[in-house]
Design a protein around this motif. Structure first.
Motif, PDB file in Angstrom:
ATOM      1  N   SER A   1     -15.138 -12.639 -26.951  1.00  0.00           N
ATOM      2  CA  SER A   1     -14.871 -11.913 -27.902  1.00  0.00           C
ATOM      3  C   SER A   1     -15.804 -11.030 -28.709  1.00  0.00           C
ATOM      4  CB  SER A   1     -13.959 -12.234 -29.298  1.00  0.00           C
ATOM      5  OG  SER A   1     -13.493 -11.099 -29.818  1.00  0.00           O
TER       6      SER A   1
ATOM      7  N   TRP B   1      -6.842 -16.246 -39.767  1.00  0.00           N
ATOM      8  CA  TRP B   1      -7.831 -15.177 -39.149  1.00  0.00           C
ATOM      9  C   TRP B   1      -9.024 -15.288 -39.926  1.00  0.00           C
ATOM     10  CZ3 TRP B   1      -6.454 -13.603 -34.957  1.00  0.00           C
ATOM     11  CH2 TRP B   1      -4.857 -13.853 -34.380  1.00  0.00           C
ATOM     12  N   GLU B   2      -9.019 -15.477 -41.223  1.00  0.00           N
ATOM     13  CA  GLU B   2     -10.318 -15.436 -41.764  1.00  0.00           C
ATOM     14  C   GLU B   2     -11.253 -16.461 -40.997  1.00  0.00           C
ATOM     15  OE1 GLU B   2     -12.527 -15.933 -46.172  1.00  0.00           O
ATOM     16  OE2 GLU B   2     -10.431 -15.927 -45.996  1.00  0.00           O
TER      17      GLU B   2
ATOM     18  N   ALA C   1     -12.159 -15.303 -37.585  1.00  0.00           N
ATOM     19  CA  ALA C   1     -13.341 -14.143 -37.786  1.00  0.00           C
ATOM     20  C   ALA C   1     -14.764 -15.050 -38.054  1.00  0.00           C
ATOM     21  CB  ALA C   1     -13.212 -13.528 -38.723  1.00  0.00           C
TER      22      ALA C   1
ATOM     23  N   LEU D   1     -11.425  -9.403 -34.670  1.00  0.00           N
ATOM     24  CA  LEU D   1     -10.154  -9.327 -34.864  1.00  0.00           C
ATOM     25  C   LEU D   1      -9.713  -8.043 -34.402  1.00  0.00           C
ATOM     26  CD1 LEU D   1      -9.764 -10.802 -38.372  1.00  0.00           C
ATOM     27  CD2 LEU D   1      -9.617 -11.824 -36.243  1.00  0.00           C
ATOM     28  N   GLU D   2     -10.234  -6.919 -34.232  1.00  0.00           N
ATOM     29  CA  GLU D   2      -9.941  -5.424 -33.964  1.00  0.00           C
ATOM     30  C   GLU D   2      -9.507  -5.510 -32.546  1.00  0.00           C
ATOM     31  OE1 GLU D   2     -14.412  -5.516 -33.707  1.00  0.00           O
ATOM     32  OE2 GLU D   2     -12.648  -6.348 -34.970  1.00  0.00           O
TER      33      GLU D   2
ATOM     34  N   THR E   1      -8.088  -8.149 -30.871  1.00  0.00           N
ATOM     35  CA  THR E   1      -7.261  -9.581 -30.589  1.00  0.00           C
ATOM     36  C   THR E   1      -5.876  -9.224 -31.006  1.00  0.00           C
ATOM     37  OG1 THR E   1      -9.119 -11.083 -31.379  1.00  0.00           O
ATOM     38  CG2 THR E   1      -6.896 -11.804 -31.534  1.00  0.00           C
TER      39      THR E   1
END
Length: 219
Positions: free
Chosen positions: A63, A79-80, A83, A89-90, A92
């Motif tokens: 990633s 998710w935090e 990251a 995340l953009e 995923t």
């Protein structure tokens, strides 16, 4: 999101065309330096892990290098925290609850991403595993399974875990030190100690605990 260079954009488009054509390309994906010493994911491969933190670290390497990833069947993923490990995340795609359709969802996502993390909702049969492996080879993607996977290319396990930062009833968790074992067929088991994450929130090797090899007999 940072703009891609012309060369990066061309490479990304070429990979998408190859996936659409089913060109059966095999690549070694980028890895976090700490994990690259014991394992690097290859497209067309399937890898089993017993730890969500370890799974996130495996996805973070590709990633960070600009690859797309997907997470299937893991609604509790933080998710935090992801990251913090390095997952972009953009880039995923998340399908938290595919239910009984997890296999078809995973196969479909292999068309458009480089790495898929999946937690199957039921035991995986040999036939299901082989069909998906064929798809991974055709579409230039790798699979990370949180749980068991038949004939996986490697099995990664956290065999010991210790948190730092807590005193006698006070303090805050600041880092997690884990021993990770990597089994690949009948090859010697590789063991390494990682900070997952360390007090700096990064994944790194504990240099005071070097990589070990343990001989095992093939079953």
């Amino acid at each position: 999101m940072p703009l891609l260079s012309v060369a990066d954009r061309v490479s990304e488009l070429q990979q998408r065309v190859q996936r659409m054509q089913g060109a059966a390309v095999t690549r070694t994906l980028d890895s976090l330096p700490a994990l690259g010493e014991v394992l690097r994911l290859k497209t067309g491969g399937a890898y089993a892990v017993d730890s969500l933190s370890l799974a996130m670290a495996l996805l973070a390497g590709p990633s960070l290098a600009g690859e797309w990833s997907a997470v299937v069947g893991v609604p509790e993923l933080g998710w935090e925290a992801a990251a913090g490990f390095g997952l972009a995340l953009e880039r995923t795609i998340a399908v938290p609850a595919p239910g009984e359709h997890w296999l078809s969802v995973t196969a479909g996502l292999a068309d458009v991403v480089s790495v898929v993390l999946v937690r199957p909702s039921s035991p995986v049969s040999e036939g299901q595993a082989e069909r998906l492996r064929s798809r991974l080879r055709q579409k230039d993607a790798a699979l990370v399974c949180w749980g068991g996977w038949p004939r996986s290319d490697a099995v990664l396990s956290v065999t010991n875990s210790t948190w730092t930062g807590l005193g006698q009833g006070h303090g805050h968790l600041r880092g997690r030190q884990v021993e990770v074992s990597v089994r690949r067929g009948g090859a010697p088991v590789r063991r390494t100690t990682l900070w997952l994450p360390g007090t700096d929130s990064q994944v790194s090797v504990d240099r005071e605990a070097p990589v070990q090899l343990t001989a095992v007999q093939a079953g």
